[in-house]
Motif scaffolding. Structure first.
Motif, PDB file in Angstrom:
ATOM      1  N   GLU A  97      17.046 -18.923   1.405  1.00 53.65           N
ATOM      2  CA  GLU A  97      16.366 -19.812   2.337  1.00 53.65           C
ATOM      3  C   GLU A  97      15.882 -21.051   1.596  1.00 53.65           C
ATOM      4  O   GLU A  97      15.470 -20.975   0.440  1.00 53.65           O
ATOM      5  CB  GLU A  97      15.178 -19.119   2.995  1.00 53.65           C
ATOM      6  N   TYR A  98      15.923 -22.153   2.307  1.00 50.54           N
ATOM      7  CA  TYR A  98      15.469 -23.433   1.764  1.00 50.54           C
ATOM      8  C   TYR A  98      14.253 -23.898   2.551  1.00 50.54           C
ATOM      9  O   TYR A  98      14.162 -23.682   3.761  1.00 50.54           O
ATOM     10  CB  TYR A  98      16.579 -24.484   1.864  1.00 50.54           C
ATOM     11  N   SER A  99      13.322 -24.538   1.866  1.00 51.26           N
ATOM     12  CA  SER A  99      12.123 -25.069   2.501  1.00 51.26           C
ATOM     13  C   SER A  99      11.654 -26.282   1.717  1.00 51.26           C
ATOM     14  O   SER A  99      12.087 -26.508   0.583  1.00 51.26           O
ATOM     15  CB  SER A  99      11.019 -24.007   2.540  1.00 51.26           C
TER      16      SER A  99
ATOM     17  N   LEU B  22      14.322 -29.360   7.383  1.00 51.83           N
ATOM     18  CA  LEU B  22      13.450 -28.438   6.652  1.00 51.83           C
ATOM     19  C   LEU B  22      11.973 -28.642   6.984  1.00 51.83           C
ATOM     20  O   LEU B  22      11.183 -27.713   6.831  1.00 51.83           O
ATOM     21  CB  LEU B  22      13.683 -28.559   5.143  1.00 51.83           C
TER      22      LEU B  22
ATOM     23  N   TYR C 167      16.689 -13.914  -1.849  1.00 51.78           N
ATOM     24  CA  TYR C 167      16.249 -12.542  -1.588  1.00 51.78           C
ATOM     25  C   TYR C 167      17.232 -11.581  -2.230  1.00 51.78           C
ATOM     26  O   TYR C 167      18.441 -11.811  -2.223  1.00 51.78           O
ATOM     27  CB  TYR C 167      16.190 -12.287  -0.076  1.00 51.78           C
TER      28      TYR C 167
ATOM     29  N   GLU D 205      11.595 -23.108   7.250  1.00 52.49           N
ATOM     30  CA  GLU D 205      12.642 -22.578   6.379  1.00 52.49           C
ATOM     31  C   GLU D 205      13.967 -22.471   7.126  1.00 52.49           C
ATOM     32  O   GLU D 205      13.989 -22.139   8.304  1.00 52.49           O
ATOM     33  CB  GLU D 205      12.271 -21.189   5.860  1.00 52.49           C
ATOM     34  N   LYS D 206      15.043 -22.759   6.398  1.00 54.45           N
ATOM     35  CA  LYS D 206      16.376 -22.684   6.974  1.00 54.45           C
ATOM     36  C   LYS D 206      17.325 -22.047   5.970  1.00 54.45           C
ATOM     37  O   LYS D 206      17.215 -22.263   4.763  1.00 54.45           O
ATOM     38  CB  LYS D 206      16.916 -24.077   7.309  1.00 54.45           C
ATOM     39  N   ARG D 207      18.247 -21.269   6.496  1.00 58.13           N
ATOM     40  CA  ARG D 207      19.330 -20.744   5.670  1.00 58.13           C
ATOM     41  C   ARG D 207      20.434 -21.790   5.612  1.00 58.13           C
ATOM     42  O   ARG D 207      20.499 -22.699   6.440  1.00 58.13           O
ATOM     43  CB  ARG D 207      19.837 -19.431   6.267  1.00 58.13           C
TER      44      ARG D 207
ATOM     45  N   LYS E  81      20.775 -13.370   0.598  1.00 59.63           N
ATOM     46  CA  LYS E  81      20.082 -14.214   1.570  1.00 59.63           C
ATOM     47  C   LYS E  81      19.337 -15.286   0.789  1.00 59.63           C
ATOM     48  O   LYS E  81      18.579 -14.980  -0.125  1.00 59.63           O
ATOM     49  CB  LYS E  81      19.103 -13.384   2.402  1.00 59.63           C
TER      50      LYS E  81
ATOM     51  N   GLU F  18      22.326 -22.263   8.793  1.00 65.72           N
ATOM     52  CA  GLU F  18      21.562 -22.966   9.824  1.00 65.72           C
ATOM     53  C   GLU F  18      21.632 -24.477   9.607  1.00 65.72           C
ATOM     54  O   GLU F  18      21.783 -25.245  10.564  1.00 65.72           O
ATOM     55  CB  GLU F  18      20.104 -22.522   9.817  1.00 65.72           C
TER      56      GLU F  18
ATOM     57  N   ARG G  99      14.193 -23.259  -3.146  1.00 66.46           N
ATOM     58  CA  ARG G  99      15.291 -22.340  -2.836  1.00 66.46           C
ATOM     59  C   ARG G  99      14.791 -20.942  -3.141  1.00 66.46           C
ATOM     60  O   ARG G  99      14.431 -20.648  -4.277  1.00 66.46           O
ATOM     61  CB  ARG G  99      16.502 -22.676  -3.701  1.00 66.46           C
ATOM     62  N   LYS G 100      14.755 -20.094  -2.128  1.00 58.85           N
ATOM     63  CA  LYS G 100      14.273 -18.731  -2.296  1.00 58.85           C
ATOM     64  C   LYS G 100      15.438 -17.765  -2.085  1.00 58.85           C
ATOM     65  O   LYS G 100      16.059 -17.757  -1.022  1.00 58.85           O
ATOM     66  CB  LYS G 100      13.160 -18.428  -1.293  1.00 58.85           C
TER      67      LYS G 100
END
Length: 109
Positions: free
Chosen positions: A77-79, A29, A69, A33-35, A75, A38, A66-67
Motif C-alpha cells: 500500500e502507498y500513502s 493518495l 505486508y 492509502e491505495k494499492r 500486498k 487501485e 510504501r508499506k
C-alpha cells in the motif's frame, strides 16, 4: 555530493512533483492509502512501468510511504508520508483550479 542549486524556490518543488503523473498520484493518495492496482485503475493511461517508476521516485524523495505486508500474494500500500501531507493544501488548490477551468464546481478536499 553537492546540494543542488536552485535559481527560484519553485525549482525545488518541481524537482519532486514535476512531470505528468506525480501530482495525479499524490492527489489520489491524499484521499487515503491505495494499492498499486487501485492507482493504475484510476489512471488508465499510465503504464505499469511508469507508475512503478514514479512511485519509487516519490518514495525516494520522501513524500510517499510504501508499506509491504507479509502476505502471499504480497500486498503493498502507498500513502502520503508526513512530508507528503505538507503538500495537501497545494494539491487541493490545484484540484480546485482544475475544476474551475473545466467549468465544474470545485470538489476537492
Amino acid at each position: 555530493m553537492k546540494a543542488p542549486h536552485y535559481n527560484v524556490p519553485v525549482e525545488a518543488t518541481l524537482e519532486v512533483i514535476g512531470g505528468k503523473w506525480k501530482v495525479v498520484i499524490l492527489c489520489l493518495l491524499k484521499e487515503g492509502e491505495k494499492r498499486f492496482s487501485e492507482l493504475q485503475r484510476a489512471m488508465p493511461a499510465i503504464t505499469k512501468k511508469m507508475l512503478s517508476q514514479q512511485l519509487k521516485e516519490l518514495e525516494k524523495d520522501g513524500v510517499v510511504n510504501r508499506k509491504v505486508y507479509n502476505e502471499v500474494p504480497p500486498k503493498v500500500e502507498y500513502s502520503l508520508s508526513e512530508e507528503g501531507e505538507t503538500l495537501r493544501e497545494i494539491l487541493n488548490m490545484m484540484c480546485a483550479w482544475g475544476d474551475r477551468r473545466m467549468g465544474n464546481t470545485p470538489n476537492c478536499s
